[in-house]
Write a protein that holds these residues in place. Structure first.
Motif, short mmCIF file in Angstrom:
data_model
loop_
_atom_site.label_atom_id
_atom_site.label_comp_id
_atom_site.label_asym_id
_atom_site.label_seq_id
_atom_site.Cartn_x
_atom_site.Cartn_y
_atom_site.Cartn_z
N ILE A 327 -2.94 1.59 9.58
CA ILE A 327 -2.96 1.89 7.81
C ILE A 327 -1.44 2.62 7.99
O ILE A 327 -0.89 2.06 7.26
CB ILE A 327 -3.45 3.14 7.72
CG1 ILE A 327 -5.13 2.43 8.25
CG2 ILE A 327 -3.63 3.70 6.43
CD1 ILE A 327 -5.12 1.17 7.48
N GLU A 328 -1.11 3.27 8.46
CA GLU A 328 0.87 4.02 8.52
C GLU A 328 2.07 2.66 8.99
O GLU A 328 2.75 2.78 7.65
CB GLU A 328 0.90 4.90 9.64
CG GLU A 328 0.03 6.04 9.64
CD GLU A 328 0.90 6.74 7.87
OE1 GLU A 328 1.99 6.98 7.27
OE2 GLU A 328 0.36 8.02 7.29
N SER A 329 1.55 1.56 9.03
CA SER A 329 3.07 0.57 9.41
C SER A 329 2.07 -0.23 9.00
O SER A 329 2.88 -0.67 7.34
CB SER A 329 2.17 -0.57 10.76
OG SER A 329 3.18 -0.91 10.88
N ALA A 330 0.92 -0.26 7.97
CA ALA A 330 0.75 -1.45 6.95
C ALA A 330 1.36 -0.56 5.66
O ALA A 330 1.94 -1.57 4.38
CB ALA A 330 -0.44 -1.93 6.52
N MET A 331 1.47 0.76 5.30
CA MET A 331 1.52 1.35 4.11
C MET A 331 2.86 1.19 4.25
O MET A 331 3.77 0.68 3.23
CB MET A 331 1.52 3.04 4.43
CG MET A 331 -0.18 3.58 4.24
SD MET A 331 -0.79 4.68 3.85
CE MET A 331 0.20 5.57 3.59
N ASP A 332 3.73 1.18 5.78
CA ASP A 332 5.30 0.53 5.46
C ASP A 332 5.38 -0.65 4.80
O ASP A 332 6.80 -1.20 4.34
CB ASP A 332 6.13 0.51 6.54
CG ASP A 332 5.71 2.29 7.62
OD1 ASP A 332 5.97 2.89 6.21
OD2 ASP A 332 5.77 2.88 8.47
N ILE A 333 4.84 -1.57 5.48
CA ILE A 333 5.19 -2.76 4.74
C ILE A 333 4.65 -2.84 3.22
O ILE A 333 5.63 -3.64 2.37
CB ILE A 333 3.53 -3.78 6.07
CG1 ILE A 333 4.43 -3.44 7.13
CG2 ILE A 333 4.43 -5.01 5.05
CD1 ILE A 333 3.29 -4.97 7.68
N LEU A 334 3.89 -2.54 2.93
CA LEU A 334 3.01 -1.72 1.34
C LEU A 334 4.47 -1.31 0.81
O LEU A 334 4.45 -2.23 -1.02
CB LEU A 334 2.11 -1.83 1.26
CG LEU A 334 0.69 -2.32 1.54
CD1 LEU A 334 -0.30 -1.18 1.32
CD2 LEU A 334 0.06 -3.80 0.55
N LYS A 335 5.47 -1.11 1.17
CA LYS A 335 6.52 -0.19 0.62
C LYS A 335 7.75 -0.68 0.42
O LYS A 335 8.97 -0.19 -0.18
CB LYS A 335 6.74 1.17 0.94
CG LYS A 335 5.09 2.27 0.83
CD LYS A 335 5.88 3.27 1.80
CE LYS A 335 4.84 4.88 1.04
NZ LYS A 335 5.03 5.78 2.36
N ASP A 336 8.24 -2.10 2.00
CA ASP A 336 9.22 -2.67 1.33
C ASP A 336 9.59 -3.93 0.73
O ASP A 336 8.38 -4.71 0.88
CB ASP A 336 8.62 -3.15 3.16
CG ASP A 336 10.30 -4.03 3.39
OD1 ASP A 336 11.23 -4.20 2.85
OD2 ASP A 336 10.53 -3.86 4.63
N SER A 337 10.57 -3.88 -0.37
CA SER A 337 9.85 -4.57 -1.34
C SER A 337 10.43 -6.36 -0.93
O SER A 337 10.51 -7.21 -1.56
CB SER A 337 11.18 -4.49 -2.30
OG SER A 337 12.61 -4.09 -1.90
N THR A 338 10.44 -6.04 0.39
CA THR A 338 11.36 -7.27 1.12
C THR A 338 9.92 -8.56 1.54
O THR A 338 10.97 -9.62 1.88
CB THR A 338 12.40 -7.53 1.91
OG1 THR A 338 11.95 -6.53 3.03
CG2 THR A 338 13.52 -6.94 1.84
#
Length: 378
Positions: A327-338
């Motif tokens: 989930i932490e990894s998914a949150m990082d992806i969701l935060k990444d605008s690219t």
């Protein structure tokens, strides 16, 4: 007459579907052959049991009719063995499992002196007074005791298997266990209604029993369609666990009984740092099939010790422990605008989930929000 025609029609449909699904389970190429064979046998027994509703359409002897009705005593034992085979990957049929046929044998032996071994007229007389016959009453009591025993046993197996899975695995098998639990609940409801039907059968209200019988047949049809839908749409659903794995509470109890249970804070801290470093650097959680054994081999900590570290010391199931990283990894992806063009489905697969429902559940449990709402908040 209409009720009888409806009952016969639905019964024929159920028999056809049950036998068709049985054939499919026996011929389909799969790694879970034993599970398929057991459920196919369960379906064949169901078809045999439901054939009693066809009445005079089947030109068979009275002995055979009563013998066929006793096949009910094999249904739940077969389902129980099926549950074991689905839950445990190393389950095998052994001679000791023949004990599950004891009630079937008893039910027929009880009928031997005054039904199977007598002439045709005596058989007809027996059936004419069937409600008052002690043999039939005994078999009905035996039937309901067996129903209760095997349903409770199936729930206990599922409960234990679920705990073992949560402590040692982080894939999608939890969904198969949850579904099998739901299926067992549905069967329990079915047999409870059957119990009520049988109670009315021996009272002054046989019409209620007849009405419930039609309802049961419809319910049985729905259950079989449900299983067919699940099996065909989720061919990889049934992944099993190793029966040699023990619950953490049992490991702790064993060590306490042998006076070996000691907590070395320094050693636990070192192992925890080693585990956390491995999870952050190597990201093994990206594999949807990750098990505690995989991590044990990678960081050279015995499975027993690693299980105690995560499930006991951290007070967190291995399943939740791994999903937290995902989930932490998914949150990082969701935060990444690219990476804004990535869909939620693509993200969940990227971080190690293989089920949208399990991802949404884990994400909301970890953050309090659904993945879609979380992305909109950013």
């Amino acid at each position: 007459m209409d009720k009888i025609n409806l009952l016969v029609t639905i019964s024929i449909i159920i028999i056809f579907i049950a036998l068709f699904l049985s054939l499919f389970l026996l011929t389909v190429k799969t790694a879970h052959k034993l599970s398929n064979r057991l459920f196919a046998f369960f379906l064949v027994l169901t078809a045999i049991d439901i054939s009693a509703n066809l009445g005079d359409l089947l030109a068979i002897s009275l002995n055979m009719r009563i013998f066929i009705s006793s096949f009910f005593f094999l249904q739940l034992p077969t389902f129980y063995l099926y549950v074991l085979s689905v839950c445990y990957s190393d389950f095998k049929l052994k001679r000791k499992h023949l004990i599950h046929g004891v009630t079937f044998l008893i039910a027929n032996l009880v009928l031997l002196p005054r039904f199977y071994a007598v002439d045709e007229d005596s058989k007809i007389s027996f059936l004419a007074n069937i409600k008052s016959m002690p043999e039939i009453q005994f078999n009905h009591v035996l039937m309901h005791i067996q129903m209760l025993f095997y349903l409770v046993a199936a729930f206990m197996i599922l409960r234990k298997a679920r705990k073992i899975y949560l402590e040692n695995y982080a894939g999608a098998s939890i969904e198969s266990l949850n579904w099998l639990f739901q299926f067992t609940v549905a069967l329990s409801a079915f047999y409870f209604i059957a119990l009520v039907k049988n109670i009315f059968k021996f009272t002054e209200y046989p019409n209620i029993s007849a009405g419930l019988k039609i309802g049961l047949v419809l319910f049985e049809l729905i259950i079989i369609f449900w299983y067919l839908y699940k099996a065909l749409n989720n061919p990889g659903l049934f992944r099993t666990i190793d029966s040699k794995l023990k619950l953490v509470q049992d490991i702790i109890l064993e060590e306490k009984n042998s006076n070996q249970f000691t907590i070395n804070e320094k050693e636990h801290s070192e192992e925890l740092l080693k585990l956390q470093h491995y999870m952050m650097e190597e990201k093994p959680f990206l594999s949807s099939s990750l098990t505690i054994q995989d991590i044990s081999v990678a960081i050279e900590i015995p499975v027993r010790d690693l299980s105690l570290l995560i499930n006991h010391t951290l007070e967190q199931h291995f399943y939740d422990f791994v999903n937290a990283y995902r989930i932490e990894s998914a949150m990082d992806i969701l935060k990444d605008s690219t990476k804004s063009k990535l869909t939620i489905l693509e993200i969940l697969y990227d971080v190690g989930f293989n089920s949208k429902s399990s991802f949404n559940t884990a994400f909301k449990k970890h953050t309090g929000y659904t993945p879609t709402y979380y992305r909109k908040m950013l």
